[in-house]
Design an enzyme around this catalytic site. Structure first.
Site, mmCIF file in Angstrom:
data_model
loop_
_atom_site.group_PDB
_atom_site.id
_atom_site.type_symbol
_atom_site.label_atom_id
_atom_site.label_comp_id
_atom_site.label_asym_id
_atom_site.label_seq_id
_atom_site.Cartn_x
_atom_site.Cartn_y
_atom_site.Cartn_z
ATOM 1 C CB CYS A 90 1.273 5.984 -4.731
ATOM 2 S SG CYS A 90 0.383 6.438 -3.225
ATOM 3 C CD GLU A 103 7.899 10.031 -4.709
ATOM 4 O OE1 GLU A 103 8.007 8.994 -4.028
ATOM 5 O OE2 GLU A 103 7.517 11.118 -4.237
ATOM 6 C CB CYS A 153 1.653 2.361 2.401
ATOM 7 S SG CYS A 153 2.409 2.207 0.768
ATOM 8 C CB SER A 211 7.855 -1.673 -0.653
ATOM 9 O OG SER A 211 9.111 -1.405 -0.058
ATOM 10 C CB SER A 239 13.431 6.146 -0.419
ATOM 11 O OG SER A 239 13.496 7.311 0.338
ATOM 12 C CG ASN A 240 9.303 3.247 2.825
ATOM 13 O OD1 ASN A 240 9.015 2.552 3.791
ATOM 14 N ND2 ASN A 240 9.220 2.784 1.575
HETATM 15 O O1 0CM Z 1 9.994 5.462 -2.482
HETATM 16 P P1 0CM Z 1 10.540 4.148 -1.876
HETATM 17 O O2 0CM Z 1 11.902 3.851 -2.409
HETATM 18 O O3 0CM Z 1 10.451 4.161 -0.403
HETATM 19 O O4 0CM Z 1 9.557 3.044 -2.459
HETATM 20 P P2 0CM Z 1 8.995 1.674 -1.902
HETATM 21 O O5 0CM Z 1 8.493 0.954 -3.102
HETATM 22 O O6 0CM Z 1 9.939 0.982 -1.027
HETATM 23 O O7 0CM Z 1 7.784 2.148 -1.006
HETATM 24 C C1 0CM Z 1 6.574 2.530 -1.443
HETATM 25 C C2 0CM Z 1 6.441 3.623 -2.296
HETATM 26 C C3 0CM Z 1 6.273 4.525 -3.029
HETATM 27 C C4 0CM Z 1 6.015 5.624 -3.916
HETATM 28 FE FE1 SF4 Z 2 1.984 6.033 -1.661
HETATM 29 FE FE2 SF4 Z 2 4.611 5.628 -1.505
HETATM 30 FE FE3 SF4 Z 2 3.277 6.683 0.562
HETATM 31 FE FE4 SF4 Z 2 2.925 4.178 -0.045
HETATM 32 S S1 SF4 Z 2 4.854 5.080 0.660
HETATM 33 S S2 SF4 Z 2 1.288 5.660 0.431
HETATM 34 S S3 SF4 Z 2 3.114 4.182 -2.257
HETATM 35 S S4 SF4 Z 2 3.529 7.621 -1.451
#
Ligand code: 0CM
Ligand code: SF4
Length: 335
Positions: free
Chosen positions: A113, A143, A29, A284, A240-241
């Site tokens: 971010c 976060e 992202c 990520s 998390s995502n």
């Molecule tokens: O929040 P999450 O654990 O999904 O973090 P990530 O580093 O895998 O993804 C991007 C972000 C943010 C904020």
């Molecule tokens: Fe920002 Fe996290 Fe969303 Fe990526 S996943 S755009 S780092 S809030």
């Protein structure tokens, strides 16, 4: 920012035998891209080592690649030598961490971010208006710690509908909710509905806290999941995502779904009797890891992947201002 382009046709007759669907959007992202480039540029500009507080993004390949290039990842600022440069990760930090950095006279580059910073601003605004703030998120996630640290006396964490009965507030008419940016959209809606049932005057955030990238990756998974015997999510276990994408896939009808850090974690048994495999990745995750999964499938007789586009993304964030300033100064000094 996001255009929904609709559902593509289901599998064609030729594809009905074996198929690979590739979700789009997937992977990096705008916030992750900015955070990773920040560390790369800092290494180029200041030279190694550059310290980074916590994982810059939650991906073990990204972290080990940057480590190999001279980044040193620390858990807390007391591990950073006095006067050194430290980058704050994409997930954000609390004001207490900024204060600690100032006290130790560290040079900081904040790669939080901007969409996380937006939630910090919302927290500060609701707290200034003396609302009790219910922050929906996962306990222990960086976060959540950063956002809660903006107004600890006003914020309490709610992990899901099961927590709602136990909430105590000072005034049921002055309650607001916020959320972590990388939650399941559907689960969060359920939690908000449960909160609103208890507190009908509940105030919503001014705009979505779950970010565009999280939403779009879940939307893409929902579109392909019903056609998937197996849906592979590339991402790390603390992302998390990425973890949410497996849950969304199963909820949306994928027969099976697993998260892997890379192709080496795929178990051969997952492919037994499987005709349609779908692949996606968290926000990520470098694209080369997804390509590694596609090569793994190709070596086992699966055809070339067909991309299924669910949304378009074009958001780009500029680098942190302190880094831009130093890059500009270095360019000017070079002439
Ligand atoms: O929040 P999450 O654990 O999904 O973090 P990530 O580093 O895998 O993804 C991007 C972000 C943010 C904020
Ligand atoms: Fe920002 Fe996290 Fe969303 Fe990526 S996943 S755009 S780092 S809030």
């Amino acid at each position: 920012m996001t255009t929904h382009v609709g559902m593509p046709p289901v599998l064609s007759a030729e594809e009905a035998e074996k198929a690979v669907l590739l979700a789009a959007p997937r992977g990096y992202c705008a916030g992750v891209d900015r955070a990773v480039v920040t560390v790369e540029e800092a290494l180029g500009l200041y030279g190694a080592p550059v310290y980074v507080r916590k994982q810059i993004v939650h991906n073990k390949h990204v972290v080990s690649d940057l480590e190999a290039r001279g980044a040193i990842f620390v858990e807390e600022l007391d591990e950073v030598p006095a006067g050194a440069t430290v980058v704050f990760s994409a997930h954000g930090v609390s004001p207490a961490v900024h204060a600690q950095a100032a006290e130790r006279e560290l040079k900081t580059i904040d790669a939080t971010c901007p969409l996380v910073t937006k939630v910090h601003h919302e927290a500060k605004r609701f707290a200034a208006d003396d609302y009790d703030i219910l922050l929906i998120g996962h306990a222990g996630h960086e976060e959540v710690e950063g956002t809660a640290g903006e107004a600890p006396e006003h914020i309490q964490l709610v992990e899901g509908p099961q927590d709602v009965a136990g909430i105590t507030v000072r005034d049921p008419k002055r309650v607001a909710w916020l959320s972590q940016t990388t939650l399941s959209v559907d689960e969060t809606l359920e939690t908000v509905a449960a909160i609103r049932e208890r507190f009908p005057d509940l105030l919503d955030p001014p705009s979505d806290d779950i970010c565009y990238a999280t939403q779009n990756r879940q939307l893409a998974v929902k579109e392909i999941a019903p056609q998937s015997d197996l849906l592979i999510v590339v991402g790390s276990g603390n992302s998390s995502n990425s973890v949410r994408l497996v849950e969304v896939a199963l909820e949306a009808g994928a027969r099976a779904s697993y998260r892997v850090d890379d192709a080496s974690e795929i178990e051969e048994s997952w492919l037994e009797g499987v005709r349609s495999v779908s692949v996606t990745s968290g926000a990520s995750v470098p694209e080369e890891l997804v390509q590694g999964v596609l090569s793994f499938l190709a070596e086992r007789g699966f055809p070339e992947a067909r991309a299924v586009h669910s949304a378009e993304e074009s958001l780009i964030f500029s680098l942190p201002k302190e880094l831009r300033r130093d890059l500009k100064a270095a360019a000017a000094a070079k002439g």
